[in-house]
Design a protein around this motif. Structure first.
Motif, PDB file in Angstrom:
ATOM      1  N   GLY A  19       0.813  -1.214   0.000  1.00 18.23           N
ATOM      2  CA  GLY A  19       0.000   0.000   0.000  1.00 18.23           C
ATOM      3  C   GLY A  19       0.844   1.261   0.000  1.00 18.23           C
ATOM      4  O   GLY A  19       0.349   2.346  -0.286  1.00 18.23           O
ATOM      5  N   GLN A  46       3.042   1.842  -8.702  1.00 23.08           N
ATOM      6  CA  GLN A  46       1.932   0.922  -8.959  1.00 23.08           C
ATOM      7  C   GLN A  46       1.691   0.761 -10.453  1.00 23.08           C
ATOM      8  O   GLN A  46       1.476  -0.354 -10.940  1.00 23.08           O
ATOM      9  CB  GLN A  46       0.658   1.416  -8.262  1.00 23.08           C
ATOM     10  CG  GLN A  46       0.701   1.269  -6.759  1.00 23.08           C
ATOM     11  CD  GLN A  46      -0.634   1.563  -6.113  1.00 23.08           C
ATOM     12  OE1 GLN A  46      -1.659   1.021  -6.527  1.00 23.08           O
ATOM     13  NE2 GLN A  46      -0.619   2.407  -5.090  1.00 23.08           N
ATOM     14  N   LEU A  60      -4.398   0.205  -3.001  1.00 25.77           N
ATOM     15  CA  LEU A  60      -3.819  -0.144  -4.299  1.00 25.77           C
ATOM     16  C   LEU A  60      -4.793   0.208  -5.416  1.00 25.77           C
ATOM     17  O   LEU A  60      -6.008   0.266  -5.207  1.00 25.77           O
ATOM     18  CB  LEU A  60      -3.511  -1.642  -4.343  1.00 25.77           C
ATOM     19  CG  LEU A  60      -2.497  -2.120  -3.299  1.00 25.77           C
ATOM     20  CD1 LEU A  60      -2.548  -3.626  -3.160  1.00 25.77           C
ATOM     21  CD2 LEU A  60      -1.099  -1.666  -3.679  1.00 25.77           C
ATOM     22  N   THR A  86      -5.419  -4.908  -7.741  1.00 24.31           N
ATOM     23  CA  THR A  86      -6.187  -5.869  -6.930  1.00 24.31           C
ATOM     24  C   THR A  86      -6.946  -6.861  -7.801  1.00 24.31           C
ATOM     25  O   THR A  86      -7.097  -8.015  -7.430  1.00 24.31           O
ATOM     26  CB  THR A  86      -7.160  -5.153  -5.974  1.00 24.31           C
ATOM     27  OG1 THR A  86      -8.035  -4.319  -6.716  1.00 24.31           O
ATOM     28  CG2 THR A  86      -6.407  -4.319  -4.948  1.00 24.31           C
TER      29      THR A  86
END
Length: 177
Positions: free
Chosen positions: A77, A84, A110, A115
């Motif tokens: 996170g 990301q 995220l 995910t």
């Protein structure tokens, strides 16, 4: 097995402990100090894009001594948006014989595209009654909020002979001290 897993739950709940056991089984190794394991952790407050680029490069190389590679992003996170985004390509085009594990407190930390490309595993706090069944007293169990790692770290930070040391220090007799 899937190529990527997302371990979700609060800190000190046991995510990393379980992951270490699982990774040792995957690698047929006794510990995680292994050339085919890479752990990415925050640099300061966040995981930066350069860390993810280095991680991606490492993932693309062949395993050195095991038949698989294990990549771990602890505190996933904490990846900034650029990191990301750079990591997405790795999830979209997984490297064969490579398993990736992300550890995060909440899925909302995220990007939804990350995910959606991982298999989530949820870690919930251990009920107080369960902790008490394992010999943890009520006060300690409540203070931990169901997170066994907190209890373990407190026990490790206390000296074994805390009561004896405490008794000696409180003694009024200088000779006994």
């Amino acid at each position: 097995l899937a190529h990527a897993y997302l371990f979700l739950g609060p800190n000190s709940i046991g995510r990393m402990k379980l992951l270490k056991i699982f990774a040792r089984q995957l690698l047929h190794s006794k510990n995680l100090n292994h050339p085919d394991v890479s752990v990415v952790e925050p640099d300061g407050n966040e995981i930066k894009i350069d860390q993810i680029r280095n991680f991606r490069q490492w993932l693309g190389q062949s395993p050195l001594s095991a038949s698989v590679k294990v990549g771990i992003i602890d505190s996933a996170g904490g990846m900034n948006i650029a990191a990301q985004s750079a990591f997405l390509k790795t999830l979209e085009e997984p490297v064969r014989n490579t398993y990736i594990f992300l550890l995060a407190n909440h899925a909302q930390q995220l990007l939804p595209t990350i995910t959606s490309r991982t298999v989530p595993l949820y870690f919930n706090p251990v009920p107080i009654a369960e902790l008490r069944n394992h010999g943890i007293d009520e006060k300690e169990a409540r203070k931990s909020h169901g997170r066994p790692g907190i209890i373990i770290s407190q026990k490790q930070s206390e000296p074994e002979n805390f009561d004896l040391i405490h008794k000696i220090l409180l003694s009024e007799d200088i000779g006994e001290r």
